[in-house]
Write an enzyme that holds these catalytic residues in place. Structure first.
Site, PDB file in Angstrom:
ATOM      1  N   CYS A 104       0.814  -1.214   0.000  1.00 15.83           N
ATOM      2  CA  CYS A 104       0.000   0.000   0.000  1.00 15.83           C
ATOM      3  C   CYS A 104       0.844   1.259   0.000  1.00 15.83           C
ATOM      4  O   CYS A 104       0.310   2.353  -0.074  1.00 15.83           O
ATOM      5  CB  CYS A 104      -0.974  -0.026   1.159  1.00 15.83           C
ATOM      6  N   VAL A 105       2.172   1.129   0.127  1.00 19.84           N
ATOM      7  CA  VAL A 105       3.031   2.311   0.012  1.00 19.84           C
ATOM      8  C   VAL A 105       4.138   2.040  -1.017  1.00 19.84           C
ATOM      9  O   VAL A 105       4.396   0.896  -1.352  1.00 19.84           O
ATOM     10  CB  VAL A 105       3.694   2.727   1.348  1.00 19.84           C
TER      11      VAL A 105
END
Lengths: 105, 419
Positions: A104-105
Site C-alpha cells: 500500500c506504500v
C-alpha cells in the site's frame, strides 16, 4: 500517461513499462516484453503461468501470490524461479500485461 | 424472531454489533456475537509494545465491555459453519441457527507455513503480531547486545502491510537511543520489488532507508529457515544471515473457514468487494481481514466497511437492492522513527497522495509527509480506538468514503492495489 510501442502496437504503460490497460495486451506483446526481461522464448510453462495470472486477476482483482500459483494453479515454485529468474511474480505479471505486485506504500 | 449471528468479536465484529444494535428493529431481529476469547487486543499497539511505548495493560480490554447490552455475547469456540442449513455448530455441541451471518473471524500469523521457523521461535526468531510475540520481543530487545538484526515479511497479504517497515524504522530509533546502533547491522527483507512499491511513496519516502543506514533485500521469497546457521534461504537459494530475526510469517484466515470449506488457499472468503456479500451464499457477509477483497487488511478498512455493511444489511432485511458500496478506503499513520510519522489515505482506485487530512488546508495531519504531529496522532489514536471506533461512534472529520478535498491528485495514474 506514457505510451510505448511494443510489437508494433502503441500501448499505455506506467513509468516502469507495465501495461496500464490489460485489454491492449496480446501474445505478440507478451513475447516482446519477455525478450526485454531476458526471456528469449516463451515455452508452455511460461504460457501456463501467464494464463493463470490473467484468469486469477480477472476473478480476484489482485495478483496471486507465489503460494497461490502453486496451490491453486499447480505451478511448481522451483520451476517458476527457473523460468522467470530474479523476481518471477514481477516479471510474469509484466509479461501478462498486469500490474506489478504492490504494497500500500 | 429472526437472527443475525456475528462470528468474531475483534475490531470488525465488535464495530458491526454496535452499528447494528442501533439500527435494527429489536422486536423482529436478535443479534448474537460469538468469540472464544475473553480479551480484546489493540493490535496496532503490538508494533509499539516491544519498544516500551506501551505496556500490556494499554493494549488489552475485555471484549464483553464493548458489546452493547442488546446483543448476546457467547464466549464459545465455533466448530463449523454450515451454510446450506444456515446453522453454526459450536464446539460444546450446541447449534445456532441464523437468517443473516456476518463473518469477522480475521487473519492470523501461521509460523509453521515456513519450514524451520518454529525451531527457534521466540528465541532468535520473533513476531510482533501476537501479544506473546510482542512481549517476548520486548524482553529480547531490552537485553540484546547487538549483531545482525533482520526485519522480514514472508508473503503478501499481511495485516497492516506497512507494519514491518515501521518496525524497522522504530528499531533504528530505539537502538540509537540505547547507544547500540553502531553495533547493529539492520536489514529489511521483502518479497516485493522494493520497500516502497508505489512510485509516489518511493519518491517521497525512499530516502529514509539510506538516511537511517538500513540495508534492503528485495524479491526475497522465503523457502526455509536454517536455525542452526541462523540463515533465511529463498526459493532461488539466496541467503540472509541473522542474529535476531523479526518476521511477519504468512497470514491466513481462521482454520474454521477451511473446516467449513468456505475459503481460498489462504482461508480468506471470496467476497464482493463493493457489497461485502459472500460470493457463494447470499445471506452471508464478510467483514474485515476475513474477506479476500483487494485492499489492506487493516482496522481502518474494517471501520469503513462496517458502515457500508450496516446499510446493506438493512437493505437486505427489507428485501431491497444494496444501496451502499465499499470503496476500499483505508487510512494509516506510519511510524518513521525519531518521533515522527507519516500518514496515508487511499482506496481501491486512488493511490496515496500528498495533502492535508482530515480537513483540507487545516489538517492538522499531513499526508505522505513526515511530521511530529502525525506521530502524536498515532499515539492518540489508541484513545479513539477504545472510545469511539470500537463502539461505532463517528470520528471527527473521518468519512466512510475517501474524499478528494485537500489532496494533490494531479500526479495520479490509476492502478490496482495488491492487498
Amino acid at each position: 500517461m506514457p505510451k510505448k510501442e511494443i510489437a508494433g502496437v502503441s500501448v499505455d504503460v506506467n513509468e516502469e513499462d507495465y501495461l496500464t490497460d490489460s485489454s491492449q495486451w496480446n501474445r505478440e506483446i507478451a513475447i516482446a516484453i519477455a525478450k526485454g526481461e531476458g526471456i528469449a522464448i516463451l515455452n508452455d510453462f511460461h504460457w501456463q503461468v501467464i494464463d493463470f495470472l490473467q484468469k486469477d486477476f480477472e476473478e480476484k482483482g489482485t495478483l496471486p501470490t507465489i503460494r497461490r500459483m502453486n496451490k491453486a494453479g499447480g505451478i511448481s515454485t522451483k520451476e517458476l524461479y527457473e523460468y522467470f529468474p530474479d523476481g518471477p511474480l514481477k516479471k510474469a505479471s509484466k509479461i501478462a500485461g498486469l500490474p506489478k505486485p504492490q504494497s500500500c506504500v | 424472531m429472526k437472527k443475525i449471528v456475528i462470528l468474531g468479536a475483534g475490531t470488525a465484529g465488535t464495530m458491526m454489533a454496535n452499528h447494528l444494535a442501533r439500527k435494527i428493529n429489536h422486536r423482529e431481529w436478535s443479534i448474537t456475537i460469538v468469540d472464544e476469547h475473553r480479551s480484546h487486543y489493540y493490535q496496532p499497539g503490538f508494533l509499539l509494545l516491544p519498544f516500551g511505548f506501551y505496556s500490556e495493560k494499554d493494549v488489552v480490554r475485555n471484549k464483553a465491555d464493548f458489546i452493547p447490552g442488546r446483543v448476546e455475547f457467547l464466549m464459545e469456540k465455533v466448530e463449523l459453519i454450515d451454510p446450506r442449513n444456515n446453522r453454526i455448530q459450536l464446539l460444546n455441541g450446541k447449534k445456532l441457527d441464523y437468517h443473516i451471518l456476518i463473518v469477522a473471524t480475521g487473519a492470523k500469523i501461521v509460523p509453521d507455513e515456513i519450514e524451520g521457523l518454529e525451531d527457534s521461535w521466540h528465541r532468535d526468531i520473533f513476531d510482533f503480531y501476537t501479544i506473546e510475540g510482542a512481549k517476548k520481543l520486548r524482553e529480547k530487545l531490552a537485553n540484546w547486545e547487538g549483531g545482525k538484526m533482520v526485519v522480514h515479511l514472508a508473503e503478501m497479504p499481511i495485516k497492516c502491510p506497512v507494519a514491518p517497515l515501521e518496525f524497522t524504522f522504530l528499531s533504528d530509533w530505539f537502538l540509537k537511543k540505547k547507544g547500540l546502533r553502531d553495533q547493529v547491522d539492520l536489514t529489511y527483507v521483502t518479497p516485493l520489488s522494493g520497500a516502497f512499491t508505489k512510485q509516489i511513496c518511493s519518491d517521497v519516502l525512499g530516502h529514509l532507508l539510506v538516511e537511517k543506514n538500513i540495508n534492503l533485500v528485495t524479491d526475497f521469497s522465503i523457502e526455509r529457515v536454517d536455525s542452526q546457521r541462523k540463515q533465511m534461504v529463498s526459493y532461488d537459494e539466496k541467503k540472509v544471515d541473522y542474529d535476531l530475526l523479526v518476521t511477519v510469517p504468512t497470514n491466513m484466515g481462521d482454520p474454521l473457514i477451511k473446516r467449513s470449506g468456505m475459503g481460498d488457499d489462504l482461508n480468506f472468503i471470496p467476497t464482493d468487494k463493493h457489497t461485502l456479500q459472500s460470493k457463494q451464499h447470499e445471506n452471508i457477509f464478510v467483514l474485515g481481514d476475513a474477506a479476500d477483497v483487494p485492499t489492506s487488511k487493516a482496522g481502518s478498512v474494517a471501520h469503513f466497511q462496517a458502515e457500508v455493511l450496516t446499510g446493506n444489511i438493512m437493505n437486505f432485511m427489507k428485501g431491497k437492492a444494496f444501496q451502499h458500496s465499499s470503496d476500499g478506503h483505508a487510512n494509516c499513520f506510519i511510524e518513521s522513527g525519531d518521533g515522527k510519522a507519516f500518514l496515508i489515505d487511499f482506496n481501491y482506485d486512488i493511490e496515496p497522495v500528498q495533502g492535508r487530512f482530515p480537513f483540507p488546508i487545516l489538517g492538522p495531519f499531513s499526508l505522505l509527509k513526515e511530521t511530529r504531529i502525525n506521530h502524536l496522532g498515532k499515539l492518540a489514536f489508541r484513545w479513539m480506538y477504545w472510545n469511539l471506533l470500537l463502539r461505532g461512534r463517528p470520528m471527527p472529520g473521518i468519512t466512510t468514503h475517501m474524499t478528494k478535498a485537500g489532496k494533490k491528485l494531479s500526479s495520479l495514474n490509476k492502478e490496482y492495489t495488491h492487498a
